[in-house]
Design a protein around this motif. Structure first.
Motif, short mmCIF file in Angstrom:
data_model
loop_
_atom_site.label_atom_id
_atom_site.label_comp_id
_atom_site.label_asym_id
_atom_site.label_seq_id
_atom_site.Cartn_x
_atom_site.Cartn_y
_atom_site.Cartn_z
N ARG A 87 0.83 -1.21 0.00
CA ARG A 87 0.00 0.00 0.00
C ARG A 87 0.86 1.26 0.00
N GLU A 88 1.91 1.26 0.81
CA GLU A 88 2.80 2.42 0.87
C GLU A 88 3.56 2.57 -0.44
N ALA A 89 3.95 1.45 -1.04
CA ALA A 89 4.67 1.51 -2.31
C ALA A 89 3.80 2.13 -3.40
N ARG A 90 2.52 1.77 -3.43
CA ARG A 90 1.62 2.35 -4.44
C ARG A 90 1.49 3.86 -4.24
N ARG A 91 1.45 4.28 -2.98
CA ARG A 91 1.33 5.71 -2.72
C ARG A 91 2.59 6.46 -3.15
N LEU A 92 3.74 5.89 -2.81
CA LEU A 92 5.00 6.56 -3.11
C LEU A 92 5.29 6.59 -4.61
N ARG A 93 4.85 5.55 -5.32
CA ARG A 93 5.19 5.44 -6.74
C ARG A 93 4.07 5.93 -7.65
N ARG A 94 3.14 6.67 -7.11
CA ARG A 94 2.05 7.16 -7.95
C ARG A 94 2.56 8.07 -9.08
N ALA A 95 3.70 8.71 -8.86
CA ALA A 95 4.26 9.60 -9.88
C ALA A 95 4.78 8.84 -11.09
N VAL A 96 4.89 7.50 -10.98
CA VAL A 96 5.36 6.67 -12.09
C VAL A 96 4.17 5.91 -12.67
N GLN A 97 3.98 6.02 -13.98
CA GLN A 97 2.89 5.30 -14.64
C GLN A 97 3.45 4.56 -15.87
N TYR A 98 2.69 3.58 -16.33
CA TYR A 98 3.18 2.62 -17.33
C TYR A 98 2.20 2.51 -18.49
N VAL A 99 2.70 2.67 -19.70
CA VAL A 99 1.89 2.48 -20.91
C VAL A 99 2.22 1.10 -21.47
N HIS A 100 1.24 0.20 -21.48
CA HIS A 100 1.47 -1.18 -21.85
C HIS A 100 1.81 -1.34 -23.33
N PRO A 175 1.06 11.92 -13.89
CA PRO A 175 2.35 11.35 -13.52
C PRO A 175 3.50 12.32 -13.79
N ARG A 176 4.68 11.97 -13.28
CA ARG A 176 5.90 12.70 -13.60
C ARG A 176 6.82 11.87 -14.48
N ILE A 177 6.77 10.55 -14.29
CA ILE A 177 7.60 9.62 -15.07
C ILE A 177 6.67 8.64 -15.77
N VAL A 178 6.87 8.47 -17.06
CA VAL A 178 6.05 7.55 -17.84
C VAL A 178 6.96 6.49 -18.47
N ILE A 179 6.64 5.23 -18.22
CA ILE A 179 7.38 4.12 -18.82
C ILE A 179 6.61 3.67 -20.05
N LEU A 180 7.21 3.81 -21.21
CA LEU A 180 6.58 3.49 -22.48
C LEU A 180 7.17 2.18 -23.00
N ASP A 181 6.36 1.14 -23.02
CA ASP A 181 6.82 -0.19 -23.44
C ASP A 181 6.40 -0.44 -24.88
N GLU A 182 7.33 -0.32 -25.81
CA GLU A 182 7.08 -0.53 -27.24
C GLU A 182 5.86 0.28 -27.70
N PRO A 183 5.86 1.59 -27.54
CA PRO A 183 4.64 2.36 -27.84
C PRO A 183 4.29 2.45 -29.31
N THR A 184 5.20 2.07 -30.21
CA THR A 184 4.89 2.16 -31.65
C THR A 184 4.87 0.81 -32.33
#
Length: 336
Positions: A87-100, A175-184
């Motif tokens: 639960r704490e990890a989800r709160r702390l890492r909310r600034a990081v999001q992931y595009v599948h 978010p502040r950081i976006v992880i883009l996994d093979e977006p194209t």
């Protein structure tokens, strides 16, 4: 002057599976990520490239928190977020999001797009219905979709539109950081260009930081500020994109770039590499690439190769990079 990194990884490793058994050989764990250290500046686009199975996506999932790190430390804005309770990890890492990688598979086919976007707001901040609808419409508008798209279902959209919905789904969470996994991946050239332009536009408008995971080296070359090359769960070279593509130092990076298709003549002379990467469950001693490297020497097998500065901002995990760059001939019979 560089500011403090927005994201820092210190010797992060992820081991999957493994089992100790009585009276039978133990099942070794898969070392999907074998000790990665890097720092990402705010507003930067860091490309992560390498063969399939080298640990790119697992590294992204560990940064996000979907995959628990086995060891190492992850910091966001200088604060440790690794090793926390879920639960704490989800709160702390909310600034990081992931595009599948496959946004269509990441969407519930029974839910409308608007319902899917609203769900993120319900989970993260408990926004009321009256507050959610304007934010959903604003997120859709930010990626170039009409408000009416919120009433439609995933199967009604094209591949390029699904990429936009995937972006809207994470932008609504600010978010502040976006992880883009093979977006194209899987898109034709014109749609690729549209998606990439949209990514750059959103980054400039919202001051985002991207981790860009991709096999498409031509896209990485044009989009990324720096490039980290992964092999067998570790980074073997990291440098500004102009140096990675203009002056690669590691034999694996050189082989990777030489194998990429190109329209213009010239470029790196192809030096073939043999075989397949070894199993991540049985990591070899010494240099990870030694079993396939055409420039291998006995010392490469005896000594582990770690990232070391080659020049300002350019690090490489190879003891022979100077000789290779100067044109040293291969030491292994490639026809064998």
């Amino acid at each position: 002057m560089l500011t403090a990194p927005v994201l820092e990884l210190d010797d992060v490793a992820v081991h999957l599976g493994g089992k100790r058994r009585w009276f039978r050989p133990s099942i070794p764990s898969v070392k999907a990520v074998g000790g990665v250290s890097l720092a990402v500046q705010a507003g930067e686009i860091l490309g992560i490239v390498g063969e399939s199975g080298c640990g790119k996506t697992t590294l992204g999932r560990a940064i996000l928190g979907l995959q628990r790190e086995t060891r190492g430390t992850i910091r966001l804005d200088g604060k440790v977020v690794s090793g926390q309770a879920p639960r704490e990890a989800r709160r702390l890492r909310r600034a990081v999001q992931y595009v599948h990688q496959d946004p269509g598979a990441a969407l519930d086919p029974w839910w409308s797009v608007g319902h899917t976007l609203e769900e993120g707001l319900v989970i993260t901040d408990g926004a009321k219905r009256a507050e959610r609808r304007p934010r959903v419409e604003a997120a859709l508008a930010a990626v170039g979709l009409e408000p009416s798209a919120g009433r439609r279902y995933p199967h009604e959209f094209s591949g390029g539109q699904l990429r936009r919905i995937g972006l809207a789904r994470i932008l609504i969470l600010d978010p502040r950081i976006v992880i883009l996994d093979e977006p194209t991946s899987g898109l034709d050239m014109s749609v690729q260009a549209t998606v990439l332009n949209l990514l750059l536009e959103i980054r400039a408008r919202r001051d985002l930081t991207y981790l860009f995971i991709s096999h498409d080296l031509s896209v990485v070359r044009r989009l990324c500020d720096r490039v980290a090359v992964m092999y067998l769960g570790r980074i073997v070279e990291i440098a500004p994109a102009t140096r990675t593509f203009g002056r690669p130092l590691h034999p694996y990076t050189r082989a990777l770039l030489a194998a990429a298709p190109r329209l213009e003549p010239g470029g790196l002379k192809p030096v073939p590499i043999r075989g397949e990467p070894p199993s991540a469950a049985r990591i070899p001693q010494g240099c990870l690439f030694a079993g396939r490297c055409p420039y291998v020497e006995p010392a490469c097998i005896a000594e582990e190769q770690v990232l070391a500065p080659a020049e300002d901002g350019h690090e490489v995990a190879c003891r022979r990079w100077r000789e290779i760059e100067d044109g040293a001939p291969p030491t292994r019979d490639l026809a064998a």
